[in-house]
Design a protein around this motif. Structure first.
Motif, PDB file in Angstrom:
ATOM      1  N   ASP A 100       0.849  -1.185   0.000  1.00  0.00           N
ATOM      2  CA  ASP A 100       0.000   0.000   0.000  1.00  0.00           C
ATOM      3  C   ASP A 100       0.888   1.239   0.000  1.00  0.00           C
ATOM      4  O   ASP A 100       2.030   1.202   0.465  1.00  0.00           O
ATOM      5  N   GLU A 101       0.369   2.342  -0.480  1.00  0.00           N
ATOM      6  CA  GLU A 101       1.159   3.563  -0.551  1.00  0.00           C
ATOM      7  C   GLU A 101       0.790   4.542   0.560  1.00  0.00           C
ATOM      8  O   GLU A 101      -0.395   4.714   0.888  1.00  0.00           O
ATOM      9  N   VAL A 102       1.809   5.171   1.124  1.00  0.00           N
ATOM     10  CA  VAL A 102       1.641   6.211   2.141  1.00  0.00           C
ATOM     11  C   VAL A 102       2.383   7.445   1.659  1.00  0.00           C
ATOM     12  O   VAL A 102       3.593   7.408   1.436  1.00  0.00           O
ATOM     13  N   ILE A 103       1.660   8.530   1.499  1.00  0.00           N
ATOM     14  CA  ILE A 103       2.222   9.778   0.985  1.00  0.00           C
ATOM     15  C   ILE A 103       2.553  10.700   2.152  1.00  0.00           C
ATOM     16  O   ILE A 103       1.776  10.836   3.092  1.00  0.00           O
ATOM     17  N   VAL A 107       5.763   7.215  -0.246  1.00  0.00           N
ATOM     18  CA  VAL A 107       5.774   8.100  -1.408  1.00  0.00           C
ATOM     19  C   VAL A 107       6.089   9.508  -0.907  1.00  0.00           C
ATOM     20  O   VAL A 107       5.194  10.288  -0.576  1.00  0.00           O
ATOM     21  N   VAL A 154      -1.677  10.891  -5.359  1.00  0.00           N
ATOM     22  CA  VAL A 154      -2.632   9.866  -4.932  1.00  0.00           C
ATOM     23  C   VAL A 154      -2.939   8.915  -6.086  1.00  0.00           C
ATOM     24  O   VAL A 154      -3.189   9.338  -7.214  1.00  0.00           O
ATOM     25  N   THR A 155      -2.879   7.610  -5.780  1.00  0.00           N
ATOM     26  CA  THR A 155      -3.229   6.576  -6.762  1.00  0.00           C
ATOM     27  C   THR A 155      -4.250   5.626  -6.134  1.00  0.00           C
ATOM     28  O   THR A 155      -4.651   5.787  -4.978  1.00  0.00           O
ATOM     29  N   ARG A 180      -3.626   2.862  -5.069  1.00  0.00           N
ATOM     30  CA  ARG A 180      -2.974   2.112  -3.994  1.00  0.00           C
ATOM     31  C   ARG A 180      -2.744   2.959  -2.737  1.00  0.00           C
ATOM     32  O   ARG A 180      -2.272   2.445  -1.728  1.00  0.00           O
ATOM     33  N   THR A 181      -3.066   4.240  -2.803  1.00  0.00           N
ATOM     34  CA  THR A 181      -2.844   5.112  -1.644  1.00  0.00           C
ATOM     35  C   THR A 181      -3.821   4.764  -0.530  1.00  0.00           C
ATOM     36  O   THR A 181      -5.031   4.732  -0.734  1.00  0.00           O
ATOM     37  N   ARG A 182      -3.274   4.533   0.653  1.00  0.00           N
ATOM     38  CA  ARG A 182      -4.115   4.219   1.810  1.00  0.00           C
ATOM     39  C   ARG A 182      -4.050   5.279   2.893  1.00  0.00           C
ATOM     40  O   ARG A 182      -5.017   5.492   3.626  1.00  0.00           O
ATOM     41  N   ILE A 202      -2.257   9.303   4.013  1.00  0.00           N
ATOM     42  CA  ILE A 202      -1.483  10.515   3.733  1.00  0.00           C
ATOM     43  C   ILE A 202      -1.143  11.151   5.073  1.00  0.00           C
ATOM     44  O   ILE A 202      -1.993  11.288   5.951  1.00  0.00           O
ATOM     45  N   VAL A 212      -9.222   7.144   1.870  1.00  0.00           N
ATOM     46  CA  VAL A 212      -7.819   7.334   2.220  1.00  0.00           C
ATOM     47  C   VAL A 212      -7.757   8.040   3.571  1.00  0.00           C
ATOM     48  O   VAL A 212      -8.372   9.094   3.758  1.00  0.00           O
TER      49      VAL A 212
END
Length: 368
Positions: free
Chosen positions: A112-115, A136, A155-156, A158-160, A162, A191
């Motif tokens: 998963d992605e975390v910005i 990210v 944000v995509t 896969r973004t979970r 921020i 998100v």
């Protein structure tokens, strides 16, 4: 001959950066050493909190596993439901709960992605990668601010999660409420947006973020707060998150039981009970911050606008040189190699010595 095989951690851990805490000052003959490297409150806790810690009873008994008494005190103080609060070992402990619950490796094996903005709190990539998620980082602007437009564009599907750090550690600028509302309107509602408010009490901007209003309005917002900074309880590690119960129900599943010990809980509750004294101490630090930043401006330094209890010197390749010069003066500061130096607002004599150093420093990339 047999050889012992190397015992390796999992890949996510092997590649982690090491967290670098602020170092203590080096002694120097004739100089009182000062630690300006960890954003600690130089005034310490209010007397009632120190007394409560010293008198905490029944140390042979476990505290409540979820710091129930502290959460009750916070609920009354903040005007939020008891179940909207989850305690942790500092705001970092509360952050770890949020990442553990909402970001990791998906069923398909992808992270998963975390910005988050970068540079920001250096524990962010450690916590994210430990959970098996993909970080990210989005570069901050030249004046040390979150680039919210770029973060929204990152944000995509896969973004979970921020992470918004306001004021931003280590650069100092704070987000505005207007800009955060505009940002939240661009983020998908599934998100989780974490607003890290570790330095909330030091903000004196014209449009400060009202985190409580945002969490009430947006079910995907979670707040991080701590007793380490304004309350001067860094050594006891007390923090918490605030979110709606659709989020906190899952945080309680991953929360470490007894993370807030009995001594820490007693001190934090007592500090809340003397909040006017806490605010008085914060105001003293804010006034010192204004004095320091005014002196740096007069000396020709161009630094980001800070709303925290520290200043950021964007020294680039001169960062380690400045930290060494500070060390000679028995001042411990926090350098980030190749980027800048964060200096906490400390005791007035420490701030005086720091100002003198900045006025006289002529090393690489010194005063602008």
């Amino acid at each position: 001959m047999s050889t012992t095989p190397e015992i390796l951690p999992r890949d996510a851990v092997a590649g982690l950066p090491a967290y670098a805490a602020g170092k203590p000052p080096r002694p120097a003959e004739g100089l009182t050493p000062y630690k300006l490297s960890s954003n600690e409150n130089p005034l310490g806790p209010v007397p009632a909190a120190a007394q409560a810690a010293a008198e905490a009873p029944a140390l042979h008994r476990y505290p409540h596993p979820s710091a129930e008494a502290l959460r009750e005190a916070l609920a009354g103080h903040l005007g939020v439901p008891f179940d909207d609060i989850v305690a942790g070992a500092g705001s970092l402990g509360a952050l770890t709960q949020l990442i553990s619950a909402y970001a990791g490796t998906g069923a398909d094996g992808t992270g998963d992605e975390v910005i988050y903005a970068w540079r920001s709190f250096e524990a962010y990539p450690i916590v994210v990668r430990t959970a098996g998620a993909q970080d990210v980082p989005v570069p901050v602007t030249t004046d040390g601010r979150h680039d919210l437009q770029a973060m929204a564009a990152a944000v995509t599907a896969r973004t979970r999660v921020i992470l918004l750090c306001t004021p931003n550690n280590p650069t100092g600028p704070a987000l505005s409420h207007t800009d955060v509302v505009r940002f939240l309107e661009q983020v998908p509602r599934d998100v989780v947006v974490v607003i890290d408010e570790a330095y909330l009490e030091f903000v004196r901007s014209a449009d400060p973020v009202d985190g409580l209003a945002l969490y009430r309005q947006y079910p995907n917002v979670a707040l991080l707060r701590t007793f380490s900074k304004a309350h001067g309880l860094a050594g006891l590690r007390v923090g918490y998150s605030i979110a709606q119960q659709s989020i906190t129900a899952h945080l309680r599943k991953v929360a470490v039981p007894f993370a807030v010990n009995a001594v820490a809980e007693a001190a934090a509750i007592a500090s809340l009970g003397h909040i006017d004294e806490v605010h008085q101490r914060v105001e003293e630090i804010v006034q010192e911050r204004r004095r320091v930043t005014a002196a740096l401006a007069e000396a020709g330094w161009n630094i980001p606008e800070t709303q925290a209890n520290f200043v950021w010197l964007p020294l680039g390749q001169g960062s380690l040189d400045f930290a060494e010069a500070a060390g000679v003066q028995a001042l411990a500061v926090r350098p980030f190699a190749g980027e800048g130096v964060r200096v906490s607002i400390g005791e007035p004599p420490a701030n005086d010595r720091f100002i003198t150093l900045c006025t006289t420093y002529s090393g690489p990339q010194g005063a602008a």
